[in-house]
Structures are given as structure tokens and as C-alpha cells.
Design an enzyme around this catalytic site. Structure first.
Site, short mmCIF file in Angstrom:
data_model
loop_
_atom_site.label_atom_id
_atom_site.label_comp_id
_atom_site.label_asym_id
_atom_site.label_seq_id
_atom_site.Cartn_x
_atom_site.Cartn_y
_atom_site.Cartn_z
N HIS A 7 0.83 -1.21 0.00
CA HIS A 7 0.00 0.00 0.00
C HIS A 7 0.86 1.25 0.00
CE1 HIS A 7 0.54 -0.76 4.42
NE2 HIS A 7 0.70 0.56 4.46
N HIS A 80 4.09 7.31 3.37
CA HIS A 80 5.02 6.18 3.28
C HIS A 80 4.58 5.21 2.19
CE1 HIS A 80 1.94 4.52 6.10
NE2 HIS A 80 2.24 3.37 5.54
N GLU A 131 7.84 1.34 4.83
CA GLU A 131 7.30 0.34 5.75
C GLU A 131 7.55 -1.03 5.11
OE1 GLU A 131 3.04 0.62 6.27
OE2 GLU A 131 3.01 -0.84 7.88
CO CO Z 1 1.24 1.59 6.20
#
Ligand code: CO
Length: 140
Positions: A7, A80, A131
Site C-alpha cells: 500500500h 510512506h 514500511e
Molecule cells: Co502503512
């Protein structure tokens, strides 16, 4: 090490306003109910896309990690990117061995998808907060 793009994280001062924006401007139809992630200091929902997700994140509580970001970006913004890895511990150790700084204690925490995640400092990734997320079991 790097796997699927899971994502893209987008910080917002109002998750409800952002849901409206993705619905009305982009015609998004599949958006999950927002939920709180108190250990991470964020409220989260996902805009489901055919090949990935947008993670909308709103600050939760006084010392949310998003507070500083939103002070600099009052309207919100891209925060992110999240990539899947097979083994979060191996990925962390490899990043550290290559000189990267892992945020927080460096111990993986349970992320919004219920699997362990770590964050790599943007200074080590060309200005992008990365991440890394252990891929869900069904993806094996
Ligand atoms: Co995230």
C-alpha cells in the site's frame, strides 16, 4: 528481499474528508471502515484498488507520529510506501547490516493488516519513509 507493493500511506487531518475525496474525485467504491490502531497512534482505513491499496491515516491521540508530518503538511500528503517481505526479522537485520536505521525500538509491531511491520528511516531510503510488512500467510 522486496516483494509486492502492499500500500501507499497517505496522511490526512480528517479521514472522513479523505474518504469523501477518494469517493467523489476518483470514484473509489471499495473503502473499508476506519479503525483505531492505538499502539501506532493512528486511525486507519483502506481504499481497495485492483492491484494495491491506499492507506488513509489520521492522527490518534496526543503523541501520534503523524503530528509532526501534519504540522509541515497541514492538508496531508503522501506519507510512506509499504512493501511486503517474506520474513520481517530477516529483512530488518539485512537493512541494519546495510546501515539503515529502523524506527522505534526496531522490534516489529503489528500493523494495520495484522502482520508484523517495521519502518525504515527516510534518510536511508532517498527521502521515502519505507514500511516493510511481513506478507500475509495466504500470499505464500
Ligand atoms: Co502503512
Amino acid at each position: 528481499m522486496i516483494g509486492r507493493l502492499n500500500h501507499v500511506g497517505v496522511a490526512t487531518p480528517s479521514i472522513d474528508d479523505s474518504i469523501r475525496l477518494y469517493r467523489e474525485m476518483l470514484g473509489a467504491t471499495d473503502i473499508t471502515e476506519p479503525f483505531d490502531l492505538p499502539p501506532q497512534g493512528v486511525r486507519v482505513c483502506f481504499v481497495n484498488l485492483p492491484n494495491s491499496q491506499i492507506e488513509l491515516i489520521e492522527p490518534l491521540g496526543e503523541d501520534s507520529p503523524l503530528t509532526g508530518f501534519l504540522a509541515k503538511n497541514p492538508k496531508g500528503g503522501q506519507h510512506h510506501v509499504c512493501f511486503e517481505v517474506e520474513d520481517i526479522i530477516a529483512a530488518r537485520d539485512e537493512m541494519r547490516a546495510k546501515g539503515a536505521t529502523i524506527l522505534g525500538t526496531g522490534e516489529p509491531r503489528i500493523g494495520a493488516h495484522g502482520t508484523p511491520v517495521i519502518f525504515v528511516h527516510p534518510k536511508d531510503m532517498g527521502g521515502v519513509l519505507v514500511e516493510l510488512m511481513q506478507q500475509p500467510d495466504e500470499a505464500h
